[in-house]
Design an enzyme around this catalytic site. Structure first.
Site, PDB file in Angstrom:
ATOM      1  N   GLU A 196       0.665  -0.979  -0.242  1.00 20.58           N
ATOM      2  CA  GLU A 196       0.167   0.208   0.044  1.00 20.58           C
ATOM      3  C   GLU A 196       0.756   1.363  -0.244  1.00 20.58           C
ATOM      4  OE1 GLU A 196      -2.767  -0.061   2.765  1.00 20.58           O
ATOM      5  OE2 GLU A 196      -3.272  -2.071   2.879  1.00 20.58           O
TER       6      GLU A 196
ATOM      7  N   GLU B  22      -7.588  -7.791  16.264  1.00 20.52           N
ATOM      8  CA  GLU B  22      -6.494  -7.567  16.725  1.00 20.52           C
ATOM      9  C   GLU B  22      -6.865  -8.460  17.959  1.00 20.52           C
ATOM     10  OE1 GLU B  22      -6.583  -3.529  18.241  1.00 20.52           O
ATOM     11  OE2 GLU B  22      -6.698  -3.936  20.407  1.00 20.52           O
TER      12      GLU B  22
ATOM     13  N   HIS C 195       1.212  -1.050  17.617  1.00 23.46           N
ATOM     14  CA  HIS C 195       0.828   0.178  17.748  1.00 23.46           C
ATOM     15  C   HIS C 195       2.018   1.039  18.910  1.00 23.46           C
ATOM     16  CE1 HIS C 195      -3.447  -1.144  17.801  1.00 23.46           C
ATOM     17  NE2 HIS C 195      -3.611  -0.094  16.837  1.00 23.46           N
TER      18      HIS C 195
HETATM   19  N1  GLN Z   1      -4.846  -3.026   5.350  1.00 24.99           N
HETATM   20  C1  GLN Z   1      -4.697  -1.766   5.975  1.00 24.99           C
HETATM   21  C2  GLN Z   1      -3.584  -1.988   6.265  1.00 24.99           C
HETATM   22  O1  GLN Z   1      -3.212  -2.462   6.098  1.00 24.99           O
HETATM   23  C3  GLN Z   1      -6.202  -2.128   6.938  1.00 24.99           C
HETATM   24  C4  GLN Z   1      -5.523  -0.629   7.889  1.00 24.99           C
HETATM   25  C5  GLN Z   1      -7.045  -0.352   9.654  1.00 24.99           C
HETATM   26  O2  GLN Z   1      -7.788  -1.933   9.513  1.00 24.99           O
HETATM   27  N2  GLN Z   1      -7.144   0.744   9.613  1.00 24.99           N
HETATM   28  O3  GLN Z   1      -2.965  -0.309   6.749  1.00 24.99           O
END
Ligand code: GLN
Ligand code: ZN
Length: 753
Positions: free
Chosen positions: A478, A659, A688
């Protein structure tokens, strides 16, 4: 009082508060400079409201971080771990942590995208007015007065404050934050008396908790609290404001019987408020603050309708004050700043400043009994007949996928993945170089070719890294996305984006939600080029990555001229086409992220089944066009699944990642008990924090998960995307993740991977 609002954005028209706060955190300015900036922003806010012709102006709606945190400071609900600190050091440590002191928790404010800082209370909490006459609501009231502006201080109401709090760790199991009500009311009484002493004529107490389901016990506590406040001998007049929905009849009856002088109801998010009001016999001798201009969405008001609503209320109450439905904190400040919006869209919009003008105009129309606004009505939303016809003809055809057992077998054949397959949630670290080239491309400083080359280089690096790590299902990482909603909004018809439309999400973090204004259509593929490029570099499956319909809605401003469910279907159709294109291009695993699924959950139980039904239907519409061999994943970012386990099961994704690290994998058993039978990827470490989890620790998490799910259905992945992390810790963590998965896999299958 004839017109008012419940609150106004505090961030400044050009994000001044963010920059000042971050300068202070970085040591570039001192506390006095930050305070001065706050005073300047407050003064600008009050003055602009006065100049707009608003009669009653709120104060104490400013905050350096969050109004609930301000309330905790006001009543001295400061956990011991912050007590050695003072002033801003203490305040910001509570908000965001400091060296060796973790912050308070943060969570969503009702069903908005604003996050508040959760008060942490225990049986030992002793409320008191921490700063005496220097308390924030008093200071800000006097500050406005010194500018010649009379204001109505706003406080988070005592009931909502306690219901938004959570018991501190170590509090006895039977402790309830509501147990602390009497002590809290003592402090509120003192604040009210002092405000009266300073000359305040009115105070606003926000009680949005009254629009969610409340127990008899909570209503009784509410009654007791306001009976006491009402009886105070020297106090300002009290306005109890509710918003984000319909107040319960029981709560409204309490208010009707109390000495409170005014009640605020939201007639936008709570159109049933009119019926509830009628059912309790109205509020004779009281003022009704009628929220008739939408405070949390960006559409221009229908002033005629707003005026008619107010007129209909006149018979039920003594006096009607025209207002916005909730604080304008949730919308951008000024539409006038947006110079490049399409005029057809712009003509339909109103931001905070424009909404104040609408309130004033409706108030004038009501008072002078002249027709509301003669302006031409707003332009209509764009209609896409092709999209509408296709949705109609799809009908039941897209209601879900075939038998899950058959899918499981087909995917095993097709993908040949091992038990405890390893993967990631989608994004890889967004390095400063990636951010820079994306910004340069947007600003026209680099060509499209150079940009594409840079992104492809990055994708190649990420693929090579994942091959080296030995992950089983890869992602492209991404790099081309700054935001998972905006990225798609920019490519879909029916969406607009703003230049300055910032809204506070939490603290100094602001977002610019895109505006979904018309029928949604996908003019061309959105992700196929990047995904197929990534797939061309490896023989392992690369996972396509999309944002689901509910999340697209939750993190946008969405048209209100048709049901959300209809808009969700249009988004889903665009995704369905994208998924078909990905599948045709050889992508065999596709993830549709729905991190906001729980966020849009209606505040009242009664609204939930209908919501879940359309949310699930939209997911099915998006994902049901694929062959059994194509594996659909989804991802959610939290582990409190209580209310939505049934929905997760109904989505019927082949694999769901969630999570779980912070709750020690507990939810794997919860999901099993809730009847979820598909693949599950409980996040095995918390992304995080930069901390690198050891292989042993991940292994232990996996073994714990295996108590509730068989190895063939267990997936191994981090908690969430990795975009906020840096490479060194990401690489080390993923290496440990693969090591742990291999060890456990060897154990449970007798085969080492
Ligand atoms: N595919 C997104 C990422 O990895 C998912 C992010 C999310 O769930 N907030 O950034
Ligand atoms: Zn996530």
């Amino acid at each position: 009082m004839n017109t008012t609002i419940l609150g106004y954005p505090r961030i400044g028209p050009r994000r001044e508060l963010k920059f000042a706060t971050e300068d202070f955190w970085a040591g570039r300015i001192d506390a006095d400079a930050l305070k001065a900036k706050g005073a300047e922003l407050r003064a600008d806010g009050w003055t602009s409201l006065r100049d707009a012709g608003l009669d009653a102006i709120p104060s104490n709606t400013f905050s350096f971080y969050d109004q609930v945190l301000d309330t905790s400071v006001l009543v001295d609900a400061v956990p011991d771990r912050y007590r050695h600190l003072t002033g801003f050091d203490r305040y910001f440590a509570m908000a965001r942590g400091a060296q060796d002191v973790p912050p308070l928790e943060m969570t969503k404010w009702f069903d908005t995208n604003y996050h508040y800082i959760v008060p942490e209370l225990g049986p030992g909490t002793r409320f008191r007015l921490a700063d005496g006459s220097a308390a924030k609501p008093l200071v800000e009231y006097r500050e406005a007065k010194a500018l010649g502006i009379e204001t109505r201080p706003v406080l988070v109401g005592p009931l909502s404050y306690l219901l938004l709090a959570k018991p501190a760790e170590g509090a006895p199991g039977d402790f309830r934050t509501l147990d602390l009500l009497d002590g809290l009311i003592d402090v509120y009484a003192e604040v009210l008396e002092r405000l009266a002493g300073s000359g305040a004529g009115w105070v606003q107490l926000d009680e949005p908790a009254l629009v969610a389901d409340r127990s008899d016990e909570e209503i009784a506590a509410f009654a007791r609290a306001y009976a006491r406040l009402g009886r105070l001998t020297s106090r300002p007049r009290l306005m109890v404001a509710t918003y984000f929905g319909t107040i319960g009849a029981d709560a409204l009856r309490v208010l009707a019987g109390s000495r409170v002088e005014a009640v605020g109801l939201d007639f936008v998010a709570g159109p049933d408020n009119l019926d509830v009001l009628a059912s309790v016999g109205g509020l004779p001798r009281k003022t009704l603050v009628a929220g008739v201009v939408d405070g949390r969405n960006v559409w221009r008001a229908d002033q005629g309708r707003a005026k008619a609503t107010c007129a209909a209320l006149l018979g039920l109450v003594d006096q009607v004050v025209v207002s916005a439905s909730c604080s304008l904190l949730h919308v951008p400040i000024d539409l006038d700043a947006e110079t490049s919006l399409d005029p057809g869209v712009r003509g339909r919009l109103a931001f905070a400043r424009q909404k104040v003008a609408e309130v004033v105009a409706v108030g004038r129309a009501l008072r002078e009994d002249v027709p509301a606004s003669v302006e031409a009505s707003a332009p209509p939303a764009g209609v896409d007949h092709g999209v509408r016809a296709r949705l109609e003809s799809l009908g039941e055809a897209a209601a879900g996928r075939g038998d899950r057992g058959a899918r499981f077998a087909a995917q095993q054949d097709e993908l040949g993945l091992p038990a405890l397959a390893t993967t990631t949630v989608g994004s890889f670290p967004q390095t400063p170089e990636i951010r820079r080239i994306r910004a340069d491309y947007r600003a026209g400083r680099v060509t499209a070719d150079a940009y594409t080359r840079a992104m492809k280089d990055e994708i190649a690096r990420v693929i090579a890294l994942q091959e080296d790590l030995g992950l089983d299902v890869l992602v492209h990482g991404e790099p081309e996305r700054n935001d998972m909603v905006q990225y798609f909004a920019e490519q879909l018809d029916g969406y607009a984006t703003t230049q300055y439309g910032w809204v506070q999400s939490y603290g100094s973090r602001y977002v610019r939600p895109p505006i979904l204004h018309s029928d949604v259509a996908r003019p061309r593929p959105m992700t196929v080029e990047w995904a197929t490029y990534a797939q061309s570099l490896t023989s392992k499956p690369v996972k396509g990555m999309l944002t689901g319909p509910v999340t697209m809605l939750a993190w946008s401003f969405v048209r209100d001229d048709q049901p959300l469910a209809d808009t969700a279907r249009q988004l889903a159709l665009a995704l369905r086409d994208e998924i078909a294109d990905l599948e045709a291009a050889g992508i065999r695993v596709i993830q549709v992220d729905e991190p906001a699924l729980r966020e849009l959950l209606p505040l009242r139980e009664a609204g939930r089944p209908a919501y879940m039904e359309w949310a699930v239907a939209a997911f099915h519409l998006a994902t049901s066009g694929v062959a059994d061999t194509t594996q659909i994943h989804t991802h959610m970012c939290y582990s409190e699944f209580g209310e939505i386990i049934g929905t997760i099961r109904a989505l019927d994704a082949d694999v769901t990642s969630v999570e779980a690290a912070r709750s020690h994998m507990e939810l794997v058993a919860d999901l099993r008990d809730g009847g979820y039978e598909n693949g599950i990827g409980p996040g095995v470490y918390d992304i995080h924090s930069p901390r690198v989890p050891g292989a042993d620790e991940i292994e232990e998490n996996l073994r714990r998960a295996l108590r509730a799910v068989e190895p063939g259905r267990l997936w191994v992945n981090p908690d969430c995307g990795l975009k906020t992390r840096a490479y060194p810790e990401t690489e080390a963590s993923l290496r440990n993740l693969v090591t742990a998965a291999r060890r456990v896999r060897a154990d449970v299958t007798g085969v080492s991977g």
